[in-house]
Design an enzyme around this catalytic site. Structure first.
Site, mmCIF file in Angstrom:
data_model
loop_
_atom_site.group_PDB
_atom_site.id
_atom_site.type_symbol
_atom_site.label_atom_id
_atom_site.label_comp_id
_atom_site.label_asym_id
_atom_site.label_seq_id
_atom_site.Cartn_x
_atom_site.Cartn_y
_atom_site.Cartn_z
ATOM 1 N N GLU A 272 2.569 -22.697 25.915
ATOM 2 C CA GLU A 272 3.203 -23.401 27.030
ATOM 3 C C GLU A 272 4.689 -23.638 26.750
ATOM 4 O OE1 GLU A 272 0.818 -26.886 27.293
ATOM 5 O OE2 GLU A 272 -1.036 -25.745 27.617
ATOM 6 N N GLU A 303 -4.922 -24.880 27.544
ATOM 7 C CA GLU A 303 -5.084 -24.555 26.127
ATOM 8 C C GLU A 303 -6.283 -23.633 25.881
ATOM 9 O OE1 GLU A 303 -2.283 -27.690 26.480
ATOM 10 O OE2 GLU A 303 -4.323 -27.564 27.284
ATOM 11 N N GLN A 325 1.226 -27.067 22.259
ATOM 12 C CA GLN A 325 2.491 -27.795 22.353
ATOM 13 C C GLN A 325 2.478 -29.036 21.463
ATOM 14 O OE1 GLN A 325 4.241 -29.681 26.187
ATOM 15 N NE2 GLN A 325 4.966 -27.551 26.115
ATOM 16 N N HIS A 370 -0.026 -37.807 21.321
ATOM 17 C CA HIS A 370 0.950 -36.857 20.771
ATOM 18 C C HIS A 370 1.153 -37.071 19.273
ATOM 19 C CE1 HIS A 370 1.859 -36.990 25.082
ATOM 20 N NE2 HIS A 370 2.407 -35.801 24.959
#
Length: 570
Positions: A272, A303, A325, A370
């Site tokens: 991505e 994904e 990512q 994240h």
């Protein structure tokens, strides 16, 4: 999107195990979904061979002409259970082998009206009748075809029944390429245990005698120390020195990918926002876009598609570098990694030479979606290799090995280290020698304590070791560098040399890799230990966003130092 020459066939059997289509989707037919992908979709009778041939001929000619993919939906019906064990539930009775469909009873869960309709459309007698009427086959040919088919099935079934079961020991073969068969090992068996070290104690009495013997090995410990024939430490591999004019870890990853793209035309990057004019969410790949823009390819935001496409490309002989990512996002592609990429070699001997780049880690206040540590998710999945470089030098060298490896490799690159000026190293202009996967690096030698870690926490361990050195304590720091395969020899060597082990990692303690390492050490180096193996990890919570919360969540240097000092005093 790329107008690939592909045909997608959907066989609509009108029921999953037991759930009808109407309970699964609101679309009239599955071919309607094709519009969402910008490709044509058609629905045809899946029991009509002529219609099937015509549809696929049209789709193939369209693909060859550059028209792109087509979705062809074949509507038919499943005329038996989901599997043999389900036949009785589906039909209400256990059908016998026959060329005719069994009659469904009221006790079965099949829709009997639909079943009767599709049974009447049985394509074998229907199409045979059409071919007979057109003179393509003769009366009696169908019976001959059936007899020939029955004989063939019986012959092959008998061959399977008569075949010998495989040698049980072959269960350990074929997880990775070029590795010896995996076997069960009883570590307490004296014939196994006493080969672990030439200086291992031959008995508990000898072990106790050695424990009482004053330390003559110069280990630097206070008073008496259990030597157990100290194993030598691995050779120190500090890597190139830190240099403020050197390269960052982010640049090293970029250089490693560039090395691979230049060396092998089969290599490409798929993920991505990696291509176009952007070059990855962290701009890792931007310097490569001018030279390799046609091989650094943007993927959809999916994904599972990134990983599934990479598995297919690897099977077809390419060398894909897939990118998540953030490593957290791999969850939506879990099946492609765990049940496809990891198992292909073991199941049927196929090779899946692919790399999955996994930007990971906390220390940056990025919150629970994240910052996660996903490496334990895959650590126990046989068939996946895992590398975790902690320095620019290792990042570039391990990328070379990962791309060349015949098996899938998860390449974890810590985001907090990307632009950390404290770890810059000068790297050569040309590609470096590959760093073998499965080889740890001893970053610092010491006799009093071994600190074991990987990723960003190797540097935390080094800073704690510096603090301890101010008080005359010399600690070894082992950078695992590769989690699968694990450098067991290096791990056990530092345990047998230092006698006290502190495992530190960013991940939560429970279920983390540290617990597996501790179990290995206590099973295979127990006689050498002077204290419990200590593990310091993060809290068993999601990764918090707020800076003070994250600081409390993660194992900080002060907490690690205190754990080290308590361990030294044990």
């Amino acid at each position: 999107m790329r107008r690939l020459p592909a045909i997608f066939c959907v066989e609509n059997n009108q029921v999953a195990l037991s759930t009808p289509v109407s309970d699964q989707s609101a679309v009239r037919v599955f071919a309607d979904r094709a519009a969402g992908y910008g490709i044509p979709g058609i629905t045809i009778d899946g029991t009509d061979p002529d219609l099937i041939a015509a549809a696929f001929t049209w789709a193939a000619e369209r693909a060859r002409a550059g028209g792109g993919p087509t979705l062809v939906e074949l509507v038919s019906m499943r005329m038996c259970g989901h599997a043999h064990h389900d036949d009785m539930l589906y039909l209400g009775r256990d059908p016998q082998p026959s060329w005719a469909y069994a009659t469904a009873s009221e006790s079965g869960y099949v829709d009997r009206e639909s079943y009767a309709y599709w049974a009447a459309r049985d394509p074998i007698p229907a199409y045979a009748g059409r071919l007979e009427s057109e003179g393509i086959i003769q009366i009696g040919d169908l019976d001959r075809f059936k007899s020939e088919t029955e004989a063939l099935v019986e012959e092959e079934a008998r061959a399977v029944i008569d075949a010998r079961w495989p040698d049980a020991s072959t269960a350990g073969e074929g997880v990775f390429a070029n590795e010896p068969p995996r076997v069960h090992v009883e570590v307490l068996d004296p014939t196994v245990r006493l080969t672990a070290s030439a200086k291992a104690p031959a008995s508990l009495a000898e072990a106790e005698a050695r424990r009482r013997k004053p330390d003559t090995a110069g280990s630097g410990g206070a008073g008496e120390s259990a030597t157990y024939g100290d194993a030598p430490l691995p050779v120190v591999d500090a890597g190139p020195p830190v240099d403020p004019k050197g390269r960052t870890l982010l640049e090293a990853v970029m250089l490693g990918v560039g090395d691979a793209l230049r060396a092998d035309p089969r290599v490409f990057v798929f993920g991505e926002d990696v291509g176009g004019k952007y070059g990855n969410a962290f701009l890792v790949l931007r310097p490569l876009l001018k030279e390799f823009g046609d091989r650094i390819i943007n993927s959809p935001l999916a994904e599972g598609a990134v990983l599934g496409m990479s598995v297919g490309a690897a099977l077809a002989g390419q060398r894909p570098i897939a990118e998540m990512q953030f490593n957290d996002f791999v969850a939506t592609g879990f099946n492609q990694l765990v049940n496809n990429a990891a198992k292909v070699r073991y199941r049927w001997g196929g090779a899946v030479p692919m790399v999955v780049r996994m930007p990971w880690g906390g220390l940056r206040h990025a919150g629970p979606y994240h910052s996660q540590n996903t490496e334990p998710w895959f650590y126990r999945t046989a068939g996946l290799k895992i590398v975790v470089p902690s320095t620019p030098h290792d990042a570039r060298g391990l990328m070379a090995s990962a791309v060349a490896d015949p098996d899938p490799v998860l390449y974890y690159e810590h985001i907090a280290l990307y632009r950390d000026p404290r770890i810059k190293q000068v790297l050569g202009e040309g590609p470096p020698a590959p760093i073998p996967i499965g080889r740890a690096a001893l970053r610092r030698a010491g006799d009093d304590l071994a600190i074991v870690s990987y990723g960003a926490y190797v540097h935390v361990g080094m800073r704690v070791a510096d603090r301890l050195a101010n008080d005359g304590v010399q600690a070894s720091v082992l950078d695992l560098r590769s989690l699968v395969p694990l450098d067991r020899e290096a791990l056990l060597a530092v345990a047998r040399h230092c006698h006290k082990i502190l495992i530190v990692h960013e991940d939560s303690r429970t279920g983390g890799i540290g617990e597996s390492l501790a179990a290995l050490i206590q099973e295979e180096a127990f006689e050498w230990l002077d204290a419990p193996v200590r593990i310091v990890g993060a809290l068993d919570t999601p990764v918090p966003y707020s800076p003070p919360l994250e600081a409390f969540y993660l194992p900080g240097e002060d907490r690690i130092e205190r754990a080290a000092r308590l361990l030294l005093a044990y």
